[in-house]
Design a protein around this motif. Structure first.
Motif, PDB file in Angstrom:
ATOM      1  N   PHE A  98      -8.703   0.302   2.470  1.00  0.00           N
ATOM      2  CA  PHE A  98      -7.295   0.611   2.238  1.00  0.00           C
ATOM      3  C   PHE A  98      -6.475   0.484   3.518  1.00  0.00           C
ATOM      4  CE2 PHE A  98      -3.754   3.624   2.149  1.00  0.00           C
ATOM      5  CZ  PHE A  98      -3.095   3.228   0.994  1.00  0.00           C
ATOM      6  N   ILE A  99      -6.943   1.122   4.595  1.00  0.00           N
ATOM      7  CA  ILE A  99      -6.183   1.113   5.841  1.00  0.00           C
ATOM      8  C   ILE A  99      -6.094  -0.299   6.418  1.00  0.00           C
ATOM      9  CG2 ILE A  99      -6.204   1.909   8.239  1.00  0.00           C
ATOM     10  CD1 ILE A  99      -7.350   4.559   7.206  1.00  0.00           C
ATOM     11  N   GLY A 100      -7.196  -1.035   6.376  1.00  0.00           N
ATOM     12  CA  GLY A 100      -7.186  -2.401   6.896  1.00  0.00           C
ATOM     13  C   GLY A 100      -6.213  -3.291   6.155  1.00  0.00           C
ATOM     14  N   GLN A 101      -6.237  -3.231   4.831  1.00  0.00           N
ATOM     15  CA  GLN A 101      -5.351  -4.083   4.044  1.00  0.00           C
ATOM     16  C   GLN A 101      -3.896  -3.673   4.191  1.00  0.00           C
ATOM     17  OE1 GLN A 101      -6.919  -4.083   0.037  1.00  0.00           O
ATOM     18  NE2 GLN A 101      -8.530  -5.553   0.544  1.00  0.00           N
ATOM     19  N   GLU A 102      -3.626  -2.373   4.228  1.00  0.00           N
ATOM     20  CA  GLU A 102      -2.250  -1.910   4.421  1.00  0.00           C
ATOM     21  C   GLU A 102      -1.709  -2.348   5.780  1.00  0.00           C
ATOM     22  OE1 GLU A 102      -0.057   0.392   2.217  1.00  0.00           O
ATOM     23  OE2 GLU A 102      -1.246  -1.113   1.166  1.00  0.00           O
ATOM     24  N   ALA A 103      -2.550  -2.267   6.818  1.00  0.00           N
ATOM     25  CA  ALA A 103      -2.116  -2.672   8.147  1.00  0.00           C
ATOM     26  C   ALA A 103      -1.729  -4.151   8.168  1.00  0.00           C
ATOM     27  CB  ALA A 103      -3.220  -2.400   9.165  1.00  0.00           C
ATOM     28  N   ILE A 104      -2.529  -4.985   7.516  1.00  0.00           N
ATOM     29  CA  ILE A 104      -2.225  -6.413   7.461  1.00  0.00           C
ATOM     30  C   ILE A 104      -0.923  -6.657   6.696  1.00  0.00           C
ATOM     31  CG2 ILE A 104      -2.979  -8.640   6.550  1.00  0.00           C
ATOM     32  CD1 ILE A 104      -4.480  -7.786   9.048  1.00  0.00           C
ATOM     33  N   GLN A 105      -0.751  -5.991   5.568  1.00  0.00           N
ATOM     34  CA  GLN A 105       0.459  -6.203   4.768  1.00  0.00           C
ATOM     35  C   GLN A 105       1.712  -5.746   5.501  1.00  0.00           C
ATOM     36  OE1 GLN A 105       0.300  -4.680   0.795  1.00  0.00           O
ATOM     37  NE2 GLN A 105      -1.169  -6.211   0.102  1.00  0.00           N
ATOM     38  N   LEU A 106       1.636  -4.611   6.177  1.00  0.00           N
ATOM     39  CA  LEU A 106       2.813  -4.092   6.867  1.00  0.00           C
ATOM     40  C   LEU A 106       3.155  -4.904   8.110  1.00  0.00           C
ATOM     41  CD1 LEU A 106       2.140  -0.266   6.437  1.00  0.00           C
ATOM     42  CD2 LEU A 106       3.954  -1.603   5.363  1.00  0.00           C
ATOM     43  N   HIS A 107       2.156  -5.557   8.707  1.00  0.00           N
ATOM     44  CA  HIS A 107       2.433  -6.441   9.835  1.00  0.00           C
ATOM     45  C   HIS A 107       2.949  -7.805   9.370  1.00  0.00           C
ATOM     46  CE1 HIS A 107       0.251  -3.655  12.518  1.00  0.00           C
ATOM     47  NE2 HIS A 107       0.829  -4.312  13.499  1.00  0.00           N
ATOM     48  N   GLY A 108       2.625  -8.194   8.142  1.00  0.00           N
ATOM     49  CA  GLY A 108       3.034  -9.504   7.663  1.00  0.00           C
ATOM     50  C   GLY A 108       2.119 -10.591   8.195  1.00  0.00           C
ATOM     51  N   GLY A 109       2.634 -11.818   8.276  1.00  0.00           N
ATOM     52  CA  GLY A 109       1.815 -12.960   8.660  1.00  0.00           C
ATOM     53  C   GLY A 109       1.187 -12.838  10.032  1.00  0.00           C
ATOM     54  N   ILE A 110       1.874 -12.181  10.964  1.00  0.00           N
ATOM     55  CA  ILE A 110       1.335 -12.030  12.314  1.00  0.00           C
ATOM     56  C   ILE A 110       0.050 -11.205  12.320  1.00  0.00           C
ATOM     57  CG2 ILE A 110       2.623  -9.919  12.896  1.00  0.00           C
ATOM     58  CD1 ILE A 110       3.029 -11.033  15.690  1.00  0.00           C
ATOM     59  N   GLY A 111      -0.143 -10.398  11.272  1.00  0.00           N
ATOM     60  CA  GLY A 111      -1.304  -9.512  11.216  1.00  0.00           C
ATOM     61  C   GLY A 111      -2.632 -10.223  11.088  1.00  0.00           C
ATOM     62  N   VAL A 112      -2.627 -11.493  10.682  1.00  0.00           N
ATOM     63  CA  VAL A 112      -3.888 -12.226  10.520  1.00  0.00           C
ATOM     64  C   VAL A 112      -4.108 -13.254  11.620  1.00  0.00           C
ATOM     65  CG1 VAL A 112      -3.973 -11.894   8.024  1.00  0.00           C
ATOM     66  CG2 VAL A 112      -2.760 -13.875   8.955  1.00  0.00           C
ATOM     67  N   THR A 113      -3.278 -13.246  12.645  1.00  0.00           N
ATOM     68  CA  THR A 113      -3.453 -14.204  13.733  1.00  0.00           C
ATOM     69  C   THR A 113      -4.505 -13.715  14.726  1.00  0.00           C
ATOM     70  OG1 THR A 113      -1.673 -13.167  15.028  1.00  0.00           O
ATOM     71  CG2 THR A 113      -1.060 -14.967  13.541  1.00  0.00           C
ATOM     72  N   GLU A 114      -5.187 -14.661  15.357  1.00  0.00           N
ATOM     73  CA  GLU A 114      -6.216 -14.331  16.335  1.00  0.00           C
ATOM     74  C   GLU A 114      -5.626 -13.663  17.573  1.00  0.00           C
ATOM     75  OE1 GLU A 114      -9.788 -14.838  16.507  1.00  0.00           O
ATOM     76  OE2 GLU A 114      -9.369 -14.807  14.361  1.00  0.00           O
ATOM     77  N   GLU A 115      -4.355 -13.942  17.845  1.00  0.00           N
ATOM     78  CA  GLU A 115      -3.727 -13.432  19.064  1.00  0.00           C
ATOM     79  C   GLU A 115      -3.397 -11.943  18.977  1.00  0.00           C
ATOM     80  OE1 GLU A 115      -3.527 -17.686  18.824  1.00  0.00           O
ATOM     81  OE2 GLU A 115      -2.785 -16.161  17.431  1.00  0.00           O
ATOM     82  N   LEU A 116      -3.365 -11.379  17.783  1.00  0.00           N
ATOM     83  CA  LEU A 116      -3.022  -9.968  17.610  1.00  0.00           C
ATOM     84  C   LEU A 116      -4.294  -9.171  17.328  1.00  0.00           C
ATOM     85  CD1 LEU A 116      -0.492  -8.102  17.494  1.00  0.00           C
ATOM     86  CD2 LEU A 116      -0.669  -8.238  15.007  1.00  0.00           C
TER      87      LEU A 116
END
Length: 375
Positions: A328-346
Protein backbone atom coordinates in the motif's frame (compact mmCIF):
# COMPACT_ATOMS: atom_id res chain seq x y z
CA UNK A 1 3.89 -1.58 28.96
CA UNK A 2 7.16 0.24 28.28
CA UNK A 3 8.36 -0.30 24.71
CA UNK A 4 11.35 2.05 25.01
CA UNK A 5 14.75 0.84 23.87
CA UNK A 6 17.46 0.20 26.42
CA UNK A 7 20.43 2.54 26.60
CA UNK A 8 22.57 0.04 24.65
CA UNK A 9 19.90 -0.27 21.96
CA UNK A 10 19.62 3.51 21.64
CA UNK A 11 23.39 3.73 21.23
CA UNK A 12 23.29 1.01 18.57
CA UNK A 13 20.48 2.79 16.74
CA UNK A 14 22.34 6.09 16.90
CA UNK A 15 25.51 4.49 15.55
CA UNK A 16 23.78 2.98 12.51
CA UNK A 17 21.67 6.09 11.92
CA UNK A 18 24.71 8.37 11.86
CA UNK A 19 26.43 6.09 9.36
CA UNK A 20 23.38 6.19 7.07
CA UNK A 21 23.10 9.97 7.28
CA UNK A 22 26.79 10.77 6.87
CA UNK A 23 28.20 7.98 4.70
CA UNK A 24 25.35 6.27 2.86
CA UNK A 25 23.39 8.83 0.88
CA UNK A 26 21.57 7.85 -2.30
CA UNK A 27 24.37 8.87 -4.68
CA UNK A 28 26.93 6.76 -2.79
CA UNK A 29 24.54 3.81 -2.78
CA UNK A 30 24.16 4.09 -6.56
CA UNK A 31 27.94 3.91 -6.97
CA UNK A 32 28.11 0.89 -4.63
CA UNK A 33 25.50 -1.17 -6.48
CA UNK A 34 27.17 -0.50 -9.83
CA UNK A 35 30.37 -2.34 -8.90
CA UNK A 36 31.06 -6.01 -9.67
CA UNK A 37 30.08 -7.43 -6.26
CA UNK A 38 27.13 -5.15 -5.54
CA UNK A 39 28.28 -3.91 -2.15
CA UNK A 40 31.18 -2.05 -0.52
CA UNK A 41 34.00 -4.06 1.04
CA UNK A 42 35.03 -0.94 2.93
CA UNK A 43 31.57 -0.65 4.46
CA UNK A 44 31.61 -4.33 5.37
CA UNK A 45 34.91 -3.88 7.15
CA UNK A 46 33.45 -0.88 8.98
CA UNK A 47 30.40 -2.93 10.02
CA UNK A 48 32.79 -5.42 11.61
CA UNK A 49 34.86 -2.75 13.34
CA UNK A 50 31.73 -1.15 14.81
CA UNK A 51 30.50 -4.51 16.07
CA UNK A 52 27.35 -4.62 13.97
CA UNK A 53 28.18 -8.08 12.61
CA UNK A 54 28.16 -9.34 16.22
CA UNK A 55 24.61 -8.15 16.96
CA UNK A 56 22.67 -11.31 15.93
CA UNK A 57 24.84 -13.66 18.01
CA UNK A 58 24.74 -14.60 21.67
CA UNK A 59 27.55 -13.81 24.06
CA UNK A 60 28.50 -17.51 24.26
CA UNK A 61 29.36 -17.32 20.56
CA UNK A 62 31.31 -14.10 20.92
CA UNK A 63 28.43 -11.83 19.94
CA UNK A 64 26.74 -8.88 21.61
CA UNK A 65 23.67 -10.69 22.93
CA UNK A 66 21.65 -11.66 19.93
CA UNK A 67 18.15 -10.48 20.91
CA UNK A 68 15.52 -10.08 18.21
CA UNK A 69 14.89 -6.50 19.33
CA UNK A 70 18.59 -5.68 18.87
CA UNK A 71 18.39 -7.11 15.37
CA UNK A 72 15.24 -5.11 14.69
CA UNK A 73 17.02 -1.89 15.68
CA UNK A 74 19.79 -2.46 13.13
CA UNK A 75 17.54 -3.62 10.31
CA UNK A 76 15.15 -0.69 10.61
CA UNK A 77 18.04 1.70 10.10
CA UNK A 78 19.36 -0.37 7.20
CA UNK A 79 15.89 -0.15 5.65
CA UNK A 80 15.86 3.63 5.98
CA UNK A 81 19.17 3.79 4.12
CA UNK A 82 18.44 1.06 1.55
CA UNK A 83 21.65 -0.69 2.61
CA UNK A 84 22.72 -3.36 0.10
CA UNK A 85 25.54 -4.97 2.09
CA UNK A 86 24.63 -8.67 2.66
CA UNK A 87 23.97 -8.43 6.41
CA UNK A 88 20.67 -10.31 6.12
CA UNK A 89 21.90 -13.12 3.88
CA UNK A 90 25.37 -13.68 5.30
CA UNK A 91 25.09 -12.79 8.98
CA UNK A 92 21.44 -13.19 10.02
CA UNK A 93 20.37 -16.16 7.89
CA UNK A 94 23.57 -18.14 7.31
CA UNK A 95 25.26 -17.10 10.55
CA UNK A 96 22.11 -17.96 12.48
CA UNK A 97 22.22 -21.51 11.14
CA UNK A 98 25.87 -21.89 12.10
CA UNK A 99 25.17 -20.63 15.62
CA UNK A 100 22.23 -23.01 16.02
CA UNK A 101 23.57 -26.19 14.41
CA UNK A 102 27.34 -26.26 14.15
CA UNK A 103 29.75 -27.93 16.55
CA UNK A 104 31.81 -25.80 18.89
CA UNK A 105 34.86 -26.24 16.69
CA UNK A 106 32.94 -25.20 13.59
CA UNK A 107 31.42 -22.20 15.35
CA UNK A 108 34.78 -20.96 16.57
CA UNK A 109 36.20 -21.16 13.09
CA UNK A 110 33.26 -19.81 11.08
CA UNK A 111 31.55 -17.32 13.38
CA UNK A 112 34.82 -15.69 14.38
CA UNK A 113 35.70 -14.97 10.75
CA UNK A 114 32.14 -13.92 9.99
CA UNK A 115 31.99 -11.37 12.81
CA UNK A 116 35.43 -10.05 11.85
CA UNK A 117 34.17 -9.38 8.33
CA UNK A 118 36.55 -11.91 6.76
CA UNK A 119 33.95 -14.46 5.63
CA UNK A 120 30.93 -14.20 3.36
CA UNK A 121 28.27 -16.90 3.64
CA UNK A 122 25.19 -17.84 1.62
CA UNK A 123 22.41 -20.26 2.48
CA UNK A 124 21.25 -22.30 -0.53
CA UNK A 125 17.85 -23.74 0.34
CA UNK A 126 15.31 -22.70 -2.31
CA UNK A 127 14.72 -24.68 -5.51
CA UNK A 128 12.76 -23.77 -8.61
CA UNK A 129 9.83 -26.03 -7.70
CA UNK A 130 9.76 -25.47 -3.94
CA UNK A 131 8.06 -22.05 -3.79
CA UNK A 132 7.96 -21.33 -0.03
CA UNK A 133 7.88 -24.94 1.15
CA UNK A 134 11.07 -25.51 3.14
CA UNK A 135 10.59 -29.28 3.02
CA UNK A 136 10.45 -29.41 -0.79
CA UNK A 137 14.07 -30.36 -1.50
CA UNK A 138 14.90 -32.46 -4.53
CA UNK A 139 18.66 -31.96 -4.39
CA UNK A 140 20.34 -35.14 -3.16
CA UNK A 141 23.47 -35.98 -1.20
CA UNK A 142 24.61 -39.60 -1.29
CA UNK A 143 27.50 -40.97 0.77
CA UNK A 144 30.50 -42.00 -1.27
CA UNK A 145 33.30 -43.16 1.02
CA UNK A 146 34.41 -40.20 3.11
CA UNK A 147 32.38 -37.76 1.03
CA UNK A 148 28.85 -36.80 0.09
CA UNK A 149 28.08 -36.68 -3.61
CA UNK A 150 25.79 -33.71 -4.36
CA UNK A 151 23.49 -33.37 -7.37
CA UNK A 152 20.82 -30.78 -8.00
CA UNK A 153 20.09 -27.07 -8.37
CA UNK A 154 19.51 -24.18 -5.98
CA UNK A 155 17.70 -21.02 -7.06
CA UNK A 156 17.84 -17.38 -5.93
CA UNK A 157 20.64 -17.91 -3.43
CA UNK A 158 21.02 -14.56 -1.69
CA UNK A 159 24.66 -13.41 -1.68
CA UNK A 160 25.47 -16.56 -3.63
CA UNK A 161 27.62 -14.87 -6.24
CA UNK A 162 30.29 -13.65 -3.80
CA UNK A 163 30.01 -16.08 -0.87
CA UNK A 164 33.20 -17.75 0.33
CA UNK A 165 31.22 -20.72 1.65
CA UNK A 166 27.76 -22.13 0.99
CA UNK A 167 25.44 -23.69 3.51
CA UNK A 168 23.44 -26.10 1.39
CA UNK A 169 20.21 -27.86 2.37
CA UNK A 170 20.20 -31.31 0.76
CA UNK A 171 18.13 -34.45 0.99
CA UNK A 172 20.00 -37.46 2.36
CA UNK A 173 16.92 -39.67 2.81
CA UNK A 174 13.15 -39.75 2.37
CA UNK A 175 10.78 -38.43 -0.29
CA UNK A 176 11.02 -34.96 -1.79
CA UNK A 177 8.67 -33.26 0.70
CA UNK A 178 9.37 -35.30 3.84
CA UNK A 179 10.21 -33.34 6.97
CA UNK A 180 12.89 -35.87 7.90
CA UNK A 181 16.00 -36.47 5.84
CA UNK A 182 17.09 -32.84 5.30
CA UNK A 183 20.78 -32.20 5.97
CA UNK A 184 23.03 -29.13 6.06
CA UNK A 185 26.46 -29.21 4.43
CA UNK A 186 29.19 -26.59 4.20
CA UNK A 187 30.38 -26.39 0.59
CA UNK A 188 33.35 -24.60 -0.96
CA UNK A 189 32.15 -22.79 -4.14
CA UNK A 190 35.40 -23.70 -5.90
CA UNK A 191 34.71 -27.45 -5.68
CA UNK A 192 34.78 -29.31 -8.98
CA UNK A 193 31.34 -29.79 -10.50
CA UNK A 194 29.82 -26.68 -8.90
CA UNK A 195 28.65 -23.88 -11.16
CA UNK A 196 27.18 -20.58 -10.04
CA UNK A 197 25.67 -17.77 -12.03
CA UNK A 198 25.41 -14.48 -10.17
CA UNK A 199 23.09 -11.62 -11.04
CA UNK A 200 21.58 -8.42 -9.67
CA UNK A 201 17.99 -8.60 -8.46
CA UNK A 202 15.38 -5.95 -9.24
CA UNK A 203 16.04 -4.20 -5.91
CA UNK A 204 19.81 -3.93 -6.56
CA UNK A 205 20.78 -6.77 -4.22
CA UNK A 206 22.64 -9.87 -5.45
CA UNK A 207 21.76 -13.54 -5.84
CA UNK A 208 22.90 -16.62 -7.76
CA UNK A 209 21.73 -19.83 -9.40
CA UNK A 210 23.90 -22.77 -8.35
CA UNK A 211 24.18 -26.16 -10.07
CA UNK A 212 25.75 -29.22 -8.46
CA UNK A 213 26.97 -32.05 -10.68
CA UNK A 214 28.59 -34.87 -8.67
CA UNK A 215 30.10 -32.34 -6.27
CA UNK A 216 32.17 -34.07 -3.57
CA UNK A 217 31.83 -32.66 -0.07
CA UNK A 218 33.72 -34.23 2.89
CA UNK A 219 31.54 -35.78 5.57
CA UNK A 220 33.44 -33.57 8.02
CA UNK A 221 31.56 -30.62 6.46
CA UNK A 222 28.29 -31.84 7.92
CA UNK A 223 26.61 -29.09 9.98
CA UNK A 224 24.54 -30.54 12.78
CA UNK A 225 22.89 -33.95 12.68
CA UNK A 226 22.34 -35.73 9.39
CA UNK A 227 18.70 -35.74 8.30
CA UNK A 228 17.48 -33.50 11.12
CA UNK A 229 18.14 -29.95 9.91
CA UNK A 230 14.58 -28.81 9.17
CA UNK A 231 13.84 -27.42 12.64
CA UNK A 232 16.96 -25.25 12.58
CA UNK A 233 16.20 -24.10 9.03
CA UNK A 234 12.67 -23.07 9.98
CA UNK A 235 13.99 -21.17 13.00
CA UNK A 236 16.69 -19.38 10.97
CA UNK A 237 14.30 -18.44 8.16
CA UNK A 238 11.75 -17.08 10.65
CA UNK A 239 14.43 -14.94 12.29
CA UNK A 240 15.54 -13.69 8.88
CA UNK A 241 11.89 -12.95 8.11
CA UNK A 242 11.68 -10.78 11.22
CA UNK A 243 14.83 -8.94 10.12
CA UNK A 244 13.34 -8.43 6.66
CA UNK A 245 10.13 -7.04 8.17
CA UNK A 246 12.18 -4.61 10.23
CA UNK A 247 14.04 -3.48 7.13
CA UNK A 248 10.72 -2.99 5.32
CA UNK A 249 9.34 -0.93 8.21
CA UNK A 250 12.38 1.34 8.07
CA UNK A 251 11.97 1.75 4.31
CA UNK A 252 8.25 2.45 4.69
CA UNK A 253 8.91 5.22 7.18
CA UNK A 254 11.41 6.88 4.87
CA UNK A 255 9.26 6.64 1.73
CA UNK A 256 6.08 7.98 3.33
CA UNK A 257 7.98 10.92 4.87
CA UNK A 258 9.56 11.69 1.49
CA UNK A 259 6.09 11.61 -0.04
CA UNK A 260 4.74 14.08 2.52
CA UNK A 261 7.65 16.42 1.86
CA UNK A 262 7.14 16.17 -1.90
CA UNK A 263 3.46 17.13 -1.65
CA UNK A 264 4.47 20.30 0.18
CA UNK A 265 6.54 21.49 -2.79
CA UNK A 266 4.77 20.04 -5.85
CA UNK A 267 2.22 22.57 -7.07
CA UNK A 268 -0.95 22.05 -9.07
CA UNK A 269 -3.52 24.74 -9.86
CA UNK A 270 -1.24 27.23 -8.12
CA UNK A 271 -1.12 25.49 -4.72
CA UNK A 272 0.92 22.64 -3.20
CA UNK A 273 -0.88 19.34 -3.77
CA UNK A 274 -0.48 18.62 -0.06
CA UNK A 275 -3.26 21.17 0.50
CA UNK A 276 -5.82 18.89 -1.16
CA UNK A 277 -7.84 17.08 1.48
CA UNK A 278 -8.18 13.90 -0.56
CA UNK A 279 -4.39 13.55 -0.75
CA UNK A 280 -4.04 14.35 2.94
CA UNK A 281 -6.36 11.41 3.70
CA UNK A 282 -4.19 9.13 1.57
CA UNK A 283 -1.04 10.18 3.40
CA UNK A 284 -2.75 9.60 6.75
CA UNK A 285 -3.61 6.11 5.54
CA UNK A 286 0.08 5.57 4.70
CA UNK A 287 1.07 6.65 8.19
CA UNK A 288 -1.54 4.33 9.74
CA UNK A 289 -0.28 1.34 7.73
CA UNK A 290 3.28 2.10 8.80
CA UNK A 291 2.35 2.31 12.49
CA UNK A 292 0.41 -0.95 12.35
CA UNK A 293 3.33 -2.70 10.66
CA UNK A 294 5.81 -1.41 13.23
CA UNK A 295 3.57 -2.41 16.14
CA UNK A 296 3.21 -5.99 14.95
CA UNK A 297 6.94 -6.13 14.19
CA UNK A 298 7.71 -5.24 17.80
CA UNK A 299 5.24 -7.87 18.99
CA UNK A 300 6.93 -10.54 16.88
CA UNK A 301 10.41 -9.53 18.12
CA UNK A 302 9.28 -9.74 21.75
CA UNK A 303 7.67 -13.13 21.06
CA UNK A 304 10.92 -14.46 19.57
CA UNK A 305 12.92 -13.24 22.56
CA UNK A 306 10.53 -14.78 25.07
CA UNK A 307 10.19 -18.14 23.29
CA UNK A 308 13.81 -19.10 22.64
CA UNK A 309 13.69 -17.87 19.06
CA UNK A 310 10.63 -19.91 18.05
CA UNK A 311 7.42 -17.98 17.34
CA UNK A 312 6.14 -18.99 13.90
CA UNK A 313 2.62 -17.61 14.36
CA UNK A 314 3.91 -14.19 15.43
CA UNK A 315 6.39 -14.14 12.53
CA UNK A 316 3.69 -14.95 9.98
CA UNK A 317 1.42 -12.29 11.48
CA UNK A 318 4.20 -9.74 11.13
CA UNK A 319 5.11 -10.78 7.57
CA UNK A 320 1.48 -10.73 6.46
CA UNK A 321 0.77 -7.31 7.97
CA UNK A 322 4.09 -5.85 6.82
CA UNK A 323 3.60 -7.17 3.29
CA UNK A 324 0.20 -5.51 3.00
CA UNK A 325 1.56 -2.24 4.36
CA UNK A 326 4.59 -2.35 2.04
CA UNK A 327 2.35 -2.81 -0.98
CA UNK A 328 0.00 0.00 0.00
CA UNK A 329 2.64 2.53 1.04
CA UNK A 330 4.88 1.78 -1.95
CA UNK A 331 2.09 2.14 -4.48
CA UNK A 332 0.68 5.28 -2.86
CA UNK A 333 4.14 6.88 -2.84
CA UNK A 334 4.55 6.21 -6.56
CA UNK A 335 1.09 7.55 -7.40
CA UNK A 336 1.50 10.72 -5.34
CA UNK A 337 4.89 11.41 -6.92
CA UNK A 338 3.54 10.83 -10.42
CA UNK A 339 5.79 9.86 -13.32
CA UNK A 340 8.97 11.00 -11.58
CA UNK A 341 8.34 8.35 -8.92
CA UNK A 342 9.42 5.51 -11.22
CA UNK A 343 12.62 7.07 -12.53
CA UNK A 344 16.01 5.62 -11.63
CA UNK A 345 17.25 9.08 -10.63
CA UNK A 346 14.79 9.38 -7.73
CA UNK A 347 15.35 7.28 -4.62
CA UNK A 348 11.61 6.72 -4.18
CA UNK A 349 11.62 4.21 -7.05
CA UNK A 350 14.38 2.24 -5.32
CA UNK A 351 12.47 2.15 -2.04
CA UNK A 352 9.46 0.93 -4.01
CA UNK A 353 11.48 -1.88 -5.61
CA UNK A 354 12.86 -3.04 -2.27
CA UNK A 355 9.43 -2.93 -0.64
CA UNK A 356 8.00 -4.94 -3.52
CA UNK A 357 10.72 -7.57 -3.13
CA UNK A 358 10.17 -7.85 0.63
CA UNK A 359 6.57 -8.86 -0.04
CA UNK A 360 7.77 -12.14 -1.57
CA UNK A 361 11.09 -12.93 0.06
CA UNK A 362 10.88 -15.77 2.66
CA UNK A 363 7.21 -16.28 1.83
CA UNK A 364 4.65 -14.01 0.19
CA UNK A 365 1.99 -12.04 2.03
CA UNK A 366 -0.66 -14.59 1.03
CA UNK A 367 1.55 -17.50 2.11
CA UNK A 368 2.08 -16.09 5.58
CA UNK A 369 -1.59 -15.17 5.94
CA UNK A 370 -2.49 -18.83 5.30
CA UNK A 371 0.34 -20.04 7.54
CA UNK A 372 -0.94 -17.82 10.35
CA UNK A 373 -4.44 -19.22 9.92
CA UNK A 374 -3.18 -22.82 10.04
CA UNK A 375 -1.09 -22.17 13.14
Amino acid sequence: MDFSYSEEQRMLQSSVSKFIQQDYDFDRRCKIVSNDIGFSKENWKLFAELGWLMVPFGKDDGGLGGSAVDLMVVMEEFGRGLVVEPFLASVVLSGGLIADCASEVQKRELLGMLMEGQLQLAFAFTESQSRYNLTDIAMTAVKDGDNYLLNGHKAVVLNGDVADKFLVAVRTSGAQRDREGITLLLVDPNTEGLQRHGYATVDAHRAAEIKFNNVKVPIANLIGEEGAALGAIEKAVDRATLALCAEAVGAMERIYKKTVEYTKTREQFGVPIGKFQALQHRMVDMFTEYEQARSILLMAALQLDSNNGVAPKAISAAKSRTGKAARFIGQEAIQLHGGIGVTEELDVSHYFKRLTTTQYLFGSTDYHTLRFAKL
